[in-house]
Design a protein around this motif. Structure first.
Motif: not given
Lengths: 318, 272, 336
Positions: A95-101
């Motif tokens: 999930g994109r919301d599970q990653v802080y880039v």
């Protein structure tokens, strides 16, 4: 000294301290300065050991498959890592919301083996300045052309920065259009020479699965290449062809050109040439300018009712 | 002689036990059989499919053909289930250690089995019941998911209960039809039965999770670690201690096991 | 001890090749590999070939037997005996690795017949080391750059050739066949230099009492942390000159087929997966721990030696730099 690194440590440390991520994925100290290792910081202390320099080689995106299960993870992302993450998100594996880039502007990673070979001695530091790379050794600084020093995958790179990030460590660098010179050269060979080329390289394959396990597009929960009903465990040249061609077809249109397969290969098989052949064909046949960047309507993974070929209902070959 | 080369054997008979368990009566074509002891295993192969380590469920002292009770779970067991009497398979073995029967004279025996885990115990139970006078009281606690999943029905319902001083205690996880017996998971059922550890050896086999809880239940009932014996299953490929697969710490299940006392197991990493 | 000029090497291989398949180091796409020798240039500037000696004596896949026939009439044929082979150019660490594999496969209740036959059909001509590679750490694992274990003949690089010394009767025989190429050795300098060669990386590692210090370390959080970067591929195991884990599998077409035995790796996630779904080591932490404890603890317990000869291949090639030197370095800090 290394301002980028200090800044990264501080960002990662804050993210961890504030509980916004449970883990921060980057690079940490390895056996020697030219070989930083994938690093998984769980607290500010460990974030304080993060390394960010031109030796940071390994691709990181695929680690998100394992590391986002327990909560959001932070990651320092070059362009290749960013595209890898996009792949995992598009395939609904992360999930994109599970990653802080934390996005960076990468000028290419120095290959530690090439550097040592060129310098003829241990290399302690590197600086990529345009077309040259300065290597620091016990005997002083030595300068070499960029094309001799960088990882193969970085030489063809068109994506120095990720396309999106949650925060930027520095001003992102714009992407370029990818060229396929290696494929064009190979296409000029006749069938026998092309066969000989691949036979020579694939004959070395160990079937260690380093390529598959490095690949952000090879993110299937169960891989057909592990299933003896699909691919026998025998290790002759024909089996190696089968393995690599199957893999290339499975990632066709999904490969993000991060080149991590080729970097991981312990026996130097130019695996990216296979993937680039597909990319080039997709670019030319489907008029997709950037076939390695995940897109809304993926050329080989998308069906539209107004497809010029239609849905071949009643087609007996189907 | 290459220990990896099996002998060709013929399936003489196939006895359906449950919906997914069959007992295969197998006779090696040249030797007829080989010497083995209760608890030992053999590699059974279906050529073109592969090999699997399977416990020998027949009793050598009865001098009959080899018997393997196989649950249909994977490729090899699936191919075996498709086989018919007269078909050829490969057999090599026996492998592994065996139950330390020599130490058990005069003691009470408590067998605790779950599902297909009764297969290795069956070899042992029949062996012990054939020399009934060497032992004290014998209790057999056996459970399965449902009444239909109980294996060796004739033995558990008819043969074994008839033997002097043998108690057979059956349970199922979930009852159906006209099941009148106990409905409980094996470890709970065992605790309810409350067998005395006094002069008793407990032998257990079943799915990994059942073994884990049964060991705890036996401890709760007062059994010391060296009074508890179990037999393990781990993935095995060669069966002869060479392929490096079935290790638990520095021990190999195919060589140092499959039979371990709880005391021995506790010395090993909890990774089985 | 004899002296052989470097220029005589092709003649030596040619002579030995009359009775056996010869392997020698060859350069291919910038890599040095042990390859069948058919007169091509013999690579000399390498530390270790990419492929270790292991694969030539313990092939990645080999036939156990062939079967023919159907369900009701079936016949087996054991794999034919391997042809004699001579391998030139492996390093002492690789040969010591072979000796270690031999301990595992040939000692104990059962003898691995496939390995025994091929080992006995192989003459190992080892080239000792005059220079350490950047990732060599043999001495830390109890192996020396002039180690004779597993070798039939030792070649000690000298100024214009090699000092040559037979280690086994098989090696003696091989040297007799090429006696015309050998001259009396002036001194033992080249051998002494190999024996005394310093291995800098090994000097940074502590392996003293390692097995004892690892007692009780099984549940340490270190394993979870270090395993995170593992990708569960088989690079380390397949390049390793001592990893010997294998799988046995069948392959068939119609009524004919073969049973094969081939390399496997305890790092693959399905290594212990059983039909039915039970997997005692589903987590990377467990698999990585098993790999290193096997080499550093279980192997000493079962065979009296570390399951690692310090060749450095995993150090150079692990795509995530999770290798023996990294773990030994970490253990030096984490262990009591």
């Amino acid at each position: 000294m290394n301002e980028r690194q200090a800044k990264l440590r501080s960002i990662a440390g804050s993210l961890l301290a504030e509980g916004r991520v449970s883990l921060f994925i980057g690079f940490g100290p390895g056996l020697e300065p030219s070989r930083p290792v994938p690093w998984f910081a769980k607290n500010a202390d460990e974030a304080g050991k993060l390394v960010l320099d031109p030796f940071c080689g390994p691709g990181l995106a695929r680690y998100l498959l394992d590391e986002t299960a327990a909560g959001p993870a932070g990651i320092v992302a070059r362009g290749c890592d960013g595209l890898g993450l996009e792949r995992l998100v598009a395939d609904k594996r992360v999930g994109r919301d599970q990653v802080y880039v934390v996005g960076v502007a990468c000028r290419g990673a120095v290959d530690p083996d090439k550097a040592r070979r060129l310098a003829g001695r241990p290399v302690f530091g590197a600086e990529v300045n345009g077309e040259t790379v300065a290597l620091t050794t016990a005997g002083g600084r030595l300068s070499f052309p960029r094309s001799d020093c960088l990882l193969d995958r970085c030489l063809a790179c068109a994506d120095p920065s990720p396309r999106t990030a949650d925060t930027w460590l520095e001003e992102p660098l714009p992407g370029a259009q990818r060229e396929f010179e290696g494929v064009e050269a190979l296409e000029k060979l006749g069938p026998d020479d092309r066969y000989a080329f691949w036979a020579r390289h694939l004959e070395r394959c160990l079937r260690c699965h380093a390529c598959r396990n490095a690949c952000p597009a090879c993110n299937c929960v169960a891989c057909s290449l592990d299933n003896p009903e699909w691919l026998e465990r025998t290790t002759g040249l024909a089996d190696h062809f089968m393995f690599h061609f199957t893999r290339a077809y499975h990632v066709a249109g999904r490969c993000v050109a991060c080149g991590e397969c080729q970097r991981a290969c312990p026996v130097g098989i130019p695996l990216m040439l296979l993937n680039e052949k597909f990319m080039k064909d997709i670019r030319d046949l489907f008029a997709v300018p950037d076939p390695h960047r995940p897109q809304e309507a993926e050329p080989l993974g998308h069906f539209s009712p107004d497809d010029p070929e239609g849905w071949r209902e009643g087609d007996e070959t189907l | 002689m290459n220990p990896l080369v099996p002998e060709i054997a013929t399936i003489k008979d196939i006895i359906p036990e449950t919906g997914d368990v069959k007992t295969f009566v197998v006779e090696p074509d040249n030797t007829g059989s080989f010497a083995y002891r209760p608890g030992q295993c053999a590699m059974v192969s279906v050529f073109g499919v592969g090999e699997a380590m399977i416990s020998i469920t027949s009793t050598a002292a009865r001098r009959g053909p080899l018997e393997f009770s196989v649950k249909r779970v994977g490729r090899v067991s699936g191919a075996l289930h498709e086989a018919e009497p007269g078909h050829k398979v490969g057999v090599r073995g026996p492998y592994g250690n065996w139950f330390p029967l020599e130490d058990w004279a005069g003691r009470n025996l408590l067998f605790v089995g779950g599902g297909i885990g009764l297969a290795p115990l069956r070899a042992l139970i029949n062996h012990c019941l054939d020399e009934r006078d060497r032992y004290g009281r014998v209790d057999i606690v056996y459970g399965a998911r449902s009444p239909q999943d109980l294996c060796f029905k004739r033995e558990i319902m008819e043969n074994w209960p008839r033997v002097k001083d043998v108690g057979v205690h059956l349970t199922v996880d979930a009852a159906n039809g006209d099941w009148q017996g106990a409905v409980a998971l094996v470890p709970h059922f065992l605790e309810r039965l409350g067998p005395s550890p006094e002069g008793t050896v407990a032998v257990t086999c079943g799915p990994p999770i059942m073994i884990k809880y049964t060991l705890a239940s036996l401890t709760k009932l007062g059994f010391a670690d060296d009074q508890i014996v179990t037999t393990l299953e781990l993935k095995m490929q060669c069966g002869v201690g060479k392929c490096g697969r079935c290790n638990i710490g520095a021990k190999y299940v195919c060589l140092d096991g499959p039979v371990f006392t709880y005391e021995q197991l506790k010395q090993l990493p909890q990774e089985y | 001890m004899k002296l052989m000029r470097a220029g005589a090497l092709p003649r030596l291989l040619e002579t030995l090749g009359r009775q056996a398949q010869v392997y020698a180091p060859a350069t291919e796409d910038g890599l040095v590999l042990l390859r069948p020798w058919t007169g091509q240039a013999i690579a000399t500037s390498y530390v270790n070939p990419v492929n270790s000696l292991k694969g030539l004596v313990y092939p990645q896949t080999e036939a156990v037997l062939e079967f023919t026939g159907g369900d009701e009439n079936l016949s087996l044929r054991e794999a034919p005996a391997p042809a004699p082979q001579v391998v030139f150019g492996g390093r002492p660490c690789d040969a010591a690795g072979l000796a270690l594999i031999a301990q595992v496969l040939l000692e104990g209740t059962f003898v691995d017949e496939l390995f025994r036959r091929r080992r006995e059909a192989t003459t190992v001509l080892t080239v000792a080391c005059r220079e350490p590679g950047p990732y060599c750490f043999c001495r830390a694992m109890g192996v020396s750059p002039a180690d004779e274990r597993g070798s039939d003949v030792m070649f000690y690089p000298a100024d214009d050739g090699y000092l040559v010394e037979a280690v086994t009767a098989r090696g003696e025989e091989a040297l007799q066949a090429v006696a015309g190429l050998l001259a009396p050795a002036p001194d033992t300098g080249a051998r002494d230099a190999c024996r005394e060669l310093r291995i800098p990386l090994a000097e940074k590692l502590t392996t003293d009492r390692l097995a004892a210090r690892l007692e009780g370390f099984f549940e340490h959080p270190y394993w979870e942390q270090v395993a995170r970067r593992c990708r569960s591929c088989g690079t380390c195991a397949y390049l390793c000159p001592t990893c010997y884990c294998t799988a046995i599998f069948d392959t068939s077409r119609g009524t004919r087929g073969r049973r094969l035995r081939g390399w496997d790796s305890c790092q693959f996630k399905d290594f212990l997966l059983m039909a039915g779904g039970h997997n005692p080591r589903p987590a990377k932490k467990q698999r990585v721990r098993n790999r290193f404890l096997h080499k550093l603890s279980y192997s000493p317990a079962n065979h009296g030696a570390y399951g690692c000869v310090g060749c450095g291949r995993c150090v150079e090639k692990c795509p995530a730099d999770l290798h023996m030197v990294a773990v030994l370095t970490d253990l030096g800090e984490v262990l009591p």
